[in-house]
Design an enzyme around this catalytic site. Sequence first.
Site, short mmCIF file in Angstrom:
data_model
loop_
_atom_site.label_atom_id
_atom_site.label_comp_id
_atom_site.label_asym_id
_atom_site.label_seq_id
_atom_site.Cartn_x
_atom_site.Cartn_y
_atom_site.Cartn_z
N SER A 269 -11.99 7.84 8.15
CA SER A 269 -12.42 6.75 7.27
C SER A 269 -13.89 6.91 6.87
CB SER A 269 -12.20 5.40 7.96
OG SER A 269 -10.84 5.19 8.22
N ARG B 111 -15.42 8.22 3.05
CA ARG B 111 -16.37 7.32 2.40
C ARG B 111 -17.70 8.03 2.17
NH1 ARG B 111 -12.79 4.08 4.81
NH2 ARG B 111 -12.49 1.92 4.11
N SER C 103 -3.50 -3.31 1.30
CA SER C 103 -4.42 -2.30 1.83
C SER C 103 -5.85 -2.70 1.52
CB SER C 103 -4.13 -0.92 1.24
OG SER C 103 -5.11 0.01 1.66
N GLN D 61 -8.07 -0.67 1.39
CA GLN D 61 -8.62 0.45 0.63
C GLN D 61 -8.77 0.13 -0.85
OE1 GLN D 61 -6.17 3.86 1.46
NE2 GLN D 61 -6.94 4.09 3.55
N SER E 267 -7.48 -5.38 7.92
CA SER E 267 -8.51 -4.47 8.42
C SER E 267 -9.91 -4.83 7.97
CB SER E 267 -8.19 -3.02 8.03
OG SER E 267 -8.98 -2.12 8.76
N GLU F 226 -3.89 0.22 12.32
CA GLU F 226 -3.65 1.65 12.51
C GLU F 226 -3.43 2.01 13.98
OE1 GLU F 226 -8.11 3.50 12.36
OE2 GLU F 226 -7.46 2.25 10.68
N ARG G 48 5.93 2.06 9.01
CA ARG G 48 5.67 2.29 10.43
C ARG G 48 6.44 1.33 11.33
NH1 ARG G 48 -0.85 3.71 10.36
NH2 ARG G 48 -0.57 5.94 9.97
#
Length: 442
Positions: free
Chosen positions: A45, A49, A187, A189, A215, A329, A360
Site C-alpha cells: 500500500s 502510493r 473500496s 482506494q 479501511s 485485509e 473472499r
Amino acid sequence: MPTGRLRWFASRVWDSGHVGEDNTWAAPTAADAIDAEVRVPGSKSITNRAFVLAALSAGKTLVREPLDSRDARLMLSALDVLGAASTATTDGVLLEPMTGGTGEVRVALGNAGTVARFTPPLATLGSRTVHFDGDPAIRRRPVAPLLHALRALGADIDDGGRGAAPFTVRGHGGLDGGRVDLDSSASSQFLSALLLSAPAFTRGVTVRLKGEAPSEPHIAMTLDMLRRFGAEPERDGPEFHVPPATLALDTYTVEPDLSSAAPFVVAPLLAGGRVRVSGWPAETTQPGDWLRDLVRELGGEAVLDAEGLTVTGGGTVPGADLDLHAVGELTPVIAALLCFAEGPSEIRGVAHLRGHETDRLAALATELSALGGDVTETDDGLRIRPAPLHGGTFHTYDDHRLVMAGAVLGLRIADVVVENPATVGKTYPEFVADWERVLHQG
C-alpha cells in the site's frame, strides 16, 4: 521497461520453498513451539502510493526499500507508460517526474487493485489515449464509482457502460478538478485515487463521501503521505479537500508490510512460543498495526521495542467477536486462526471483501468448511464454530491472502496442501520460503 529496473527485479526472484511440480505446497506443521525472527518486505500500500506521488513530483524521488512484487512491478510499468521513468538503485527505485506525451498506449493492470484505481486519474493529466485492461479477475473488481467521479470532474472516459475494465481514458492535457460526490463503500482506494492525484488538478479536489468507506487506516495513510510530499490535505468528517500543490520529496523510505506479517504474528497463538517481526514501526498508519491489539485480546503478549514486535503465545485461542471493517485485509488469516478457537467466533463489517481478488467471504467459507470447519457466511462476514479439522487441498482463487490463510491452517493440521502458492508473489514473493524458515528455526 527500463533495464535498471529489470536488473533490480532479477536479483529478487520469487523464492518458492518446497513447492511441488504440480504447483502446490504442503504447508508445514509446527512440531514444537516456535522461536524465530523474520523481517517482512515493504508495504504494498505504501510502495504504490509512494510511486504515484513520486511520479507527480517536480523532481526525482528515491523510494527506498519498496516492495518488489507483481503489483509493484505493474505499478512501475503503468507509470512508465504514462511518462514517469524509473531506474534501480542499490536500495530502491529512483522515479522521474511524469512527462507529457501523445498517442495511444496500454496499461496492464494484472489483478492489481491499486494500479486499476490509482492510475486512471494520472491518465487524465497527459494527452495520451490510455487503454486499461488486465487479468479476467480485474474485470470483476469494482471501479465504476471512481470512473463516475472522474467524469464528473471533467475526464473523458469510455468503459462501454461496464463500470469496470477494460476502459479507456483520453487525456486532454489536464483535469480541472473541483467538487464531487463519491461512493467509496466498496473500496477506500476510490477515495485515495482521487486524493493522490488532486495536487495536479487545476483546482485540486473536494470529495464528499456518500456512505462509509472501509479501511480508515488506508485513508489516513493517503493523507499522511500527501503531507510528506508537500500537499496540504484537509478533512472535515466525510468531506476531503486537497488543493493544487507542487509535490517534492528527495527520499521516501517504505515501512515493512504489517498486513503481510499477520501469519507470523498469529503463529505463536496456535503453536506456542515466540516470533519477532523486526523493523515494526513505532508509529504507523498501516491497518496491520491492529494485530498488536488482537494478540492481547486473544491471550498472547505483544511487546514493541526499538528492534521490532515480539509476539508470545501459549497455543490456545479463545473465541472472539471481531469487527474488521477497518482492517478487512487481515480477515483470511484471522478466519483461519479462529477455526482453532475454543469457542464460537464471528467476523463482522467486511462485506466489501466480496469485491477483492476474489469473493473472499465465499472462498473462506467454502475452503475452511471443506477441511472440516464449521464456517458460514453472514451478510457482512463469517460465523465460525469449533469443529475438528483435517487435511486436504486448500484452494486459493489467485488470492495472495488465501495462501497465507492456508499456511496458518497447516500449523495445526497435517497434510494441508495449498494450491498455487506462487500467487502470494502479489505482495510477498518470498513468503513460502520465509514461512518454512520460521518453523524450522524453532
